[in-house]
Design an enzyme around this catalytic site. Structure first.
Site, PDB file in Angstrom:
ATOM      1  N   ASP A  12       0.769  -1.267  -0.087  1.00 58.23           N
ATOM      2  CA  ASP A  12       0.112  -0.195  -0.209  1.00 58.23           C
ATOM      3  C   ASP A  12       0.792   1.445   0.062  1.00 58.23           C
ATOM      4  O   ASP A  12       0.510   2.325   0.378  1.00 58.23           O
ATOM      5  CB  ASP A  12      -1.118   0.066   1.268  1.00 58.23           C
ATOM      6  CG  ASP A  12      -1.850  -1.248   1.141  1.00 58.23           C
ATOM      7  OD1 ASP A  12      -2.418  -1.648   0.428  1.00 58.23           O
ATOM      8  OD2 ASP A  12      -2.006  -1.789   2.521  1.00 58.23           O
ATOM      9  N   LYS A  15       1.917   2.104  -5.220  1.00 57.72           N
ATOM     10  CA  LYS A  15       2.737   1.591  -6.328  1.00 57.72           C
ATOM     11  C   LYS A  15       1.597   1.860  -7.739  1.00 57.72           C
ATOM     12  O   LYS A  15       2.328   2.442  -8.763  1.00 57.72           O
ATOM     13  CB  LYS A  15       3.100   0.185  -6.456  1.00 57.72           C
ATOM     14  CG  LYS A  15       3.784   0.023  -5.305  1.00 57.72           C
ATOM     15  CD  LYS A  15       4.229  -1.557  -5.168  1.00 57.72           C
ATOM     16  CE  LYS A  15       2.821  -2.403  -4.550  1.00 57.72           C
ATOM     17  NZ  LYS A  15       2.871  -2.169  -2.974  1.00 57.72           N
ATOM     18  N   GLY A  39      -4.133  -4.340  -4.420  1.00 54.80           N
ATOM     19  CA  GLY A  39      -5.207  -3.451  -4.989  1.00 54.80           C
ATOM     20  C   GLY A  39      -4.323  -2.242  -5.326  1.00 54.80           C
ATOM     21  O   GLY A  39      -3.925  -1.351  -4.411  1.00 54.80           O
ATOM     22  N   HIS A  40      -4.062  -1.975  -6.523  1.00 55.08           N
ATOM     23  CA  HIS A  40      -3.383  -0.985  -7.170  1.00 55.08           C
ATOM     24  C   HIS A  40      -4.189   0.438  -7.458  1.00 55.08           C
ATOM     25  O   HIS A  40      -4.841   0.029  -8.636  1.00 55.08           O
ATOM     26  CB  HIS A  40      -2.411  -1.485  -7.956  1.00 55.08           C
ATOM     27  CG  HIS A  40      -1.184  -2.354  -7.653  1.00 55.08           C
ATOM     28  ND1 HIS A  40      -0.150  -2.611  -8.381  1.00 55.08           N
ATOM     29  CD2 HIS A  40      -0.863  -2.708  -6.478  1.00 55.08           C
ATOM     30  CE1 HIS A  40       0.521  -3.744  -7.677  1.00 55.08           C
ATOM     31  NE2 HIS A  40       0.126  -3.344  -6.493  1.00 55.08           N
ATOM     32  N   GLN A 221       2.431  -5.857  -3.172  1.00 59.44           N
ATOM     33  CA  GLN A 221       2.724  -5.945  -1.691  1.00 59.44           C
ATOM     34  C   GLN A 221       3.920  -5.306  -1.250  1.00 59.44           C
ATOM     35  O   GLN A 221       4.105  -4.268  -2.085  1.00 59.44           O
ATOM     36  CB  GLN A 221       2.863  -7.459  -0.976  1.00 59.44           C
ATOM     37  CG  GLN A 221       1.299  -8.534  -1.170  1.00 59.44           C
ATOM     38  CD  GLN A 221       1.235  -8.787  -2.509  1.00 59.44           C
ATOM     39  OE1 GLN A 221       1.898  -9.512  -3.300  1.00 59.44           O
ATOM     40  NE2 GLN A 221      -0.080  -8.530  -2.961  1.00 59.44           N
TER      41      GLN A 221
END
Ligand code: IMP
Length: 420
Positions: A12, A15, A39-40, A221
């Site tokens: 988080d 990225k 979750g980007h 991650q």
């Protein structure tokens, strides 16, 4: 040449936005590990998109996007993601390539994830429950199914064999489930994926490198969640470090050029596990609120705390970071003082090395305090225009870690970026 972009903390770090900002310089963006636990988030033109499995270059028309062999793919989730991205007019069929060697997350992998976490009780990892760990376990245990298997006329038999093993496991956990709730969507998604480019991606990516195309390997991650070097056992099940880009894409190490390491101006963590600089107090609440620190995948509130230099230095060492990118600097505006952890006191001894067990109870973070700033940073585009107090803080961080901070992100939008 291949450049790598990855997170230096517990994920988080922002990225998605950074890959999106960097993408115009690249011909190819390739994911090398993880799966829909990621979750980007990307924001542009007033809209927000969250990508879980699709590489973050997908919204750039010129960009080839590869889901590498090191990724684990949930067909149901990927179908949803593709359908959503298609509504923006992106030509997914043209620009998305999926490795035939990427492992498949089955509905039973998700059930086993849930059953095993429930079984661990208070020792649970706090997994995203996306089936990541059971899928990687089957990969290492040599019993998994790969994307290439979806094209096999005998796929249903192979599937049944793996599922039979999972059922035994679920029974051993006394876990109640109804597989028929999940299988129709799974088989529908399997058929759906067959229309996309399922390829031998190691040949493809190496041929692109040979042609002189510029490749960006996108990590998911963060380094502190790496299966080998993270805060084990509170980690994810893949190698999130630069080395993972080689095994997760089939790229030889000598092709790796730059390594962009992303860190937040403070720290967050979702799920369980050690977090030495965590602030379970008003400061932590304020960071969570101002930083909108809720998981992009699960919506869970993130734990928050101050920047931790020992873990950051460790991550920089493991990854061979050449360029640092600091995100969410704008969130620190309005704090009277900003703290940075310089080292740890462990049982009366000062150290800046990461101990074998980061969960040990006698770790006391040692902080250095900096004067805060009140200015809104989100409109600033030149480094010179940043408040002097912010620069003092950033100069100190840079001097301590010995790698230049080249990019400072001051907001979620593509435009809210300072190139130093
Ligand atoms: P898993 O990867 O779903 O098995 O979860 C293992 C641990 O990694 C949990 O603490 C998760 O919260 C954390 N985790 C997994 N993916 C991400 C991510 O993309 N961002 C932040 N934390 C993550």
């Amino acid at each position: 040449m291949v450049d790598v972009v990855l997170g230096l903390q517990w994920g988080d770090e922002g990225k998605g936005k950074i890959v999106d900002v960097l993408t115009p310089r690249y011909d190819v963006v390739a994911r090398f590990q993880g799966g829909p636990n990621a979750g980007h988030s990307l924001e542009f033109g007033g809209n927000k998109y969250v990508l879980n499995t699709i590489p973050s270059g997908i919204f750039h028309e010129h960009c080839i996007n590869i889901i590498g062999n090191g990724v684990v793919v949930d067909p149901v989730q990927l179908k949803k993601e593709i359908e959503k991205a298609m509504t923006t007019g992106v030509d997914i069929k043209k620009n998305l390539y999926i490795s035939e060697k990427a492992h498949v997350i089955l509905p039973t992998h998700r059930l086993v994830d849930a059953a095993s976490e429930a079984h661990k009780g208070e020792h649970k990892v706090g997994s995203t429950l996306r089936g990541i760990s059971p899928t990687y376990q089957d990969k290492i245990g040599r019993s998994g199914l790969r994307i290439g298997d979806l094209l096999d006329p005998n796929f249903n038999e192979k599937y049944a064999q793996v599922v039979a093993n999972h059922k035994k496991l679920l029974d051993s956990f006394n876990y109640e489930y109804n597989l028929s709730d999940h299988e129709p969507a799974f088989f529908e998604a399997v058929e759906f994926l067959k229309q996309f480019k399922i390829i031998n991606s190691e040949y493809y990516v190496n041929s692109l490198i040979k042609e002189g195309k510029k490749v960006l390997a996108e990590g998911a991650q963060g380094t502190l969640l790496d299966i080998d070097f993270g805060s084990y056992p509170f980690v994810t099940s893949s190698n999130t470090i630069t080395g993972g880009a080689c095994s997760g894409l089939g790229i030889a190490p000598q092709h790796i050029n730059k390594v962009y390491g992303i860190f937040k101006a403070y720290c967050t963590r979702v799920g369980n596990g050690p977090f030495p600089t965590e602030q379970e107090n008003e400061t932590g609440e304020k960071l969570r609120k101002l930083g909108h620190e809720f998981g992009a995948t699960t919506g869970r509130p993130r734990r928050t705390g101050w920047l931790d230099l020992p873990t950051l230095k460790y991550a920089i060492m493991l990854n061979g970071v050449t360029d640092l990118i600091c995100t969410k600097s704008d969130v620190l505006s309005g704090f009277e003082e900003v703290l940075v952890c310089d080292g740890y006191d462990m049982n009366g001894k000062t150290t800046s090395e990461i101990p074998f067990d980061l969960s040990r109870k006698d770790i006391l973070p040692l902080y250095r305090s900096f004067a805060g700033w009140t200015e809104d940073l989100t409109k600033i585009r030149n480094y010179q225009d940043l408040p002097a107090t912010f620069k003092t803080y950033m100069d100190y961080v840079e001097a301590q870690i010995g790698v230049p901070v080249n990019v400072i992100s001051v907001g979620p939008d593509r435009e809210e970026t300072i190139m130093k």
